[in-house]
Design a protein around this motif. Structure first.
Motif, PDB file in Angstrom:
ATOM      1  N   ALA A 279       8.854   9.485  -2.199  1.00 31.44           N
ATOM      2  CA  ALA A 279       9.104   7.829  -1.482  1.00 31.44           C
ATOM      3  C   ALA A 279       8.199   7.801  -0.265  1.00 31.44           C
ATOM      4  N   CYS A 280       7.776   6.821  -0.131  1.00 28.54           N
ATOM      5  CA  CYS A 280       6.861   6.109   0.816  1.00 28.54           C
ATOM      6  C   CYS A 280       7.781   6.181   2.205  1.00 28.54           C
ATOM      7  N   ARG A 281       6.941   6.994   3.047  1.00 28.67           N
ATOM      8  CA  ARG A 281       7.927   7.060   4.481  1.00 28.67           C
ATOM      9  C   ARG A 281       7.708   6.021   5.576  1.00 28.67           C
ATOM     10  N   SER A 282       6.955   4.799   5.010  1.00 25.38           N
ATOM     11  CA  SER A 282       6.650   3.370   5.587  1.00 25.38           C
ATOM     12  C   SER A 282       7.876   2.522   5.000  1.00 25.38           C
ATOM     13  N   CYS A 283       7.754   2.357   3.667  1.00 28.87           N
ATOM     14  CA  CYS A 283       8.355   1.045   3.138  1.00 28.87           C
ATOM     15  C   CYS A 283       9.609   1.325   2.309  1.00 28.87           C
ATOM     16  N   GLY A 284       9.304   2.907   1.962  1.00 23.11           N
ATOM     17  CA  GLY A 284      10.852   3.406   1.147  1.00 23.11           C
ATOM     18  C   GLY A 284      10.518   3.354  -0.482  1.00 23.11           C
TER      19      GLY A 284
ATOM     20  N   VAL B 118      -2.678   2.579  -6.518  1.00 20.73           N
ATOM     21  CA  VAL B 118      -2.509   3.517  -5.448  1.00 20.73           C
ATOM     22  C   VAL B 118      -1.751   2.776  -4.228  1.00 20.73           C
ATOM     23  N   HIS B 119      -0.734   3.432  -3.895  1.00 21.45           N
ATOM     24  CA  HIS B 119       0.258   2.762  -2.959  1.00 21.45           C
ATOM     25  C   HIS B 119      -0.475   2.412  -1.504  1.00 21.45           C
ATOM     26  N   TRP B 120      -1.719   3.171  -1.346  1.00 17.29           N
ATOM     27  CA  TRP B 120      -2.268   2.859  -0.102  1.00 17.29           C
ATOM     28  C   TRP B 120      -2.692   1.362  -0.059  1.00 17.29           C
TER      29      TRP B 120
ATOM     30  N   THR C  21      -0.967  -1.067  -1.996  1.00 22.20           N
ATOM     31  CA  THR C  21       0.214  -2.163  -2.076  1.00 22.20           C
ATOM     32  C   THR C  21       1.272  -2.189  -1.223  1.00 22.20           C
ATOM     33  N   CYS C  22       1.144  -1.160  -0.370  1.00 23.63           N
ATOM     34  CA  CYS C  22       2.294  -0.920   0.841  1.00 23.63           C
ATOM     35  C   CYS C  22       2.203  -1.994   1.651  1.00 23.63           C
ATOM     36  N   PRO C  23       3.435  -2.661   1.777  1.00 28.40           N
ATOM     37  CA  PRO C  23       3.712  -3.564   2.971  1.00 28.40           C
ATOM     38  C   PRO C  23       3.177  -2.980   4.430  1.00 28.40           C
TER      39      PRO C  23
ATOM     40  N   GLN D 209      -0.227   1.412   8.302  1.00 26.07           N
ATOM     41  CA  GLN D 209       0.048   2.910   8.944  1.00 26.07           C
ATOM     42  C   GLN D 209      -0.453   4.104   8.063  1.00 26.07           C
ATOM     43  N   TRP D 210      -1.038   3.472   6.646  1.00 24.65           N
ATOM     44  CA  TRP D 210      -1.707   4.711   6.020  1.00 24.65           C
ATOM     45  C   TRP D 210      -3.063   4.829   6.399  1.00 24.65           C
ATOM     46  N   ARG D 211      -3.715   4.094   7.657  1.00 21.64           N
ATOM     47  CA  ARG D 211      -5.111   4.029   7.775  1.00 21.64           C
ATOM     48  C   ARG D 211      -5.458   4.845   9.102  1.00 21.64           C
TER      49      ARG D 211
END
Ligand SMILES: [Zn+2]
Length: 81
Positions: free
Chosen positions: A20-25, A68-70, A72-74, A78-80
């Motif tokens: 699960a994404c730690r930023s958006c779940g 790739v979730h990098w 699409t993540c809202p 935070q991924w960058r």
């Protein structure tokens, strides 16, 4: 088949793991690219193509770079870091 021009990411089929994404779940599938990099994909990504590695015969899945979730993540900022 992949739409023309769709960018694909080649990952080892047996490397898939849920997360699960730690930023958006969001529910993610983690997979390791043939270059050895761990990457998160949205949900349960469908392979556009399959192939076998010439050396090991291991199954390789060609996933869409658009999954790739990098990308699409809202909370992508935070991924960058
Ligand atoms: Zn996210």
């Amino acid at each position: 088949m992949a739409p023309r021009g769709e960018q694909l990411v080649r990952v080892w089929a047996n490397s898939r793991g849920r997360g699960a994404c730690r930023s958006c779940g969001a529910v993610l599938t983690w997979a390791t690219t043939i270059a050895g990099k761990r990457m998160p994909f949205d949900g349960d990504p469908v392979a556009r193509q399959m192939s076998h590695d010439a050396a090991t015969r291991d199954l390789v899945e060609h996933l869409s770079a658009g999954d790739v979730h990098w990308r699409t993540c809202p909370q992508a900022d935070q991924w960058r870091r």
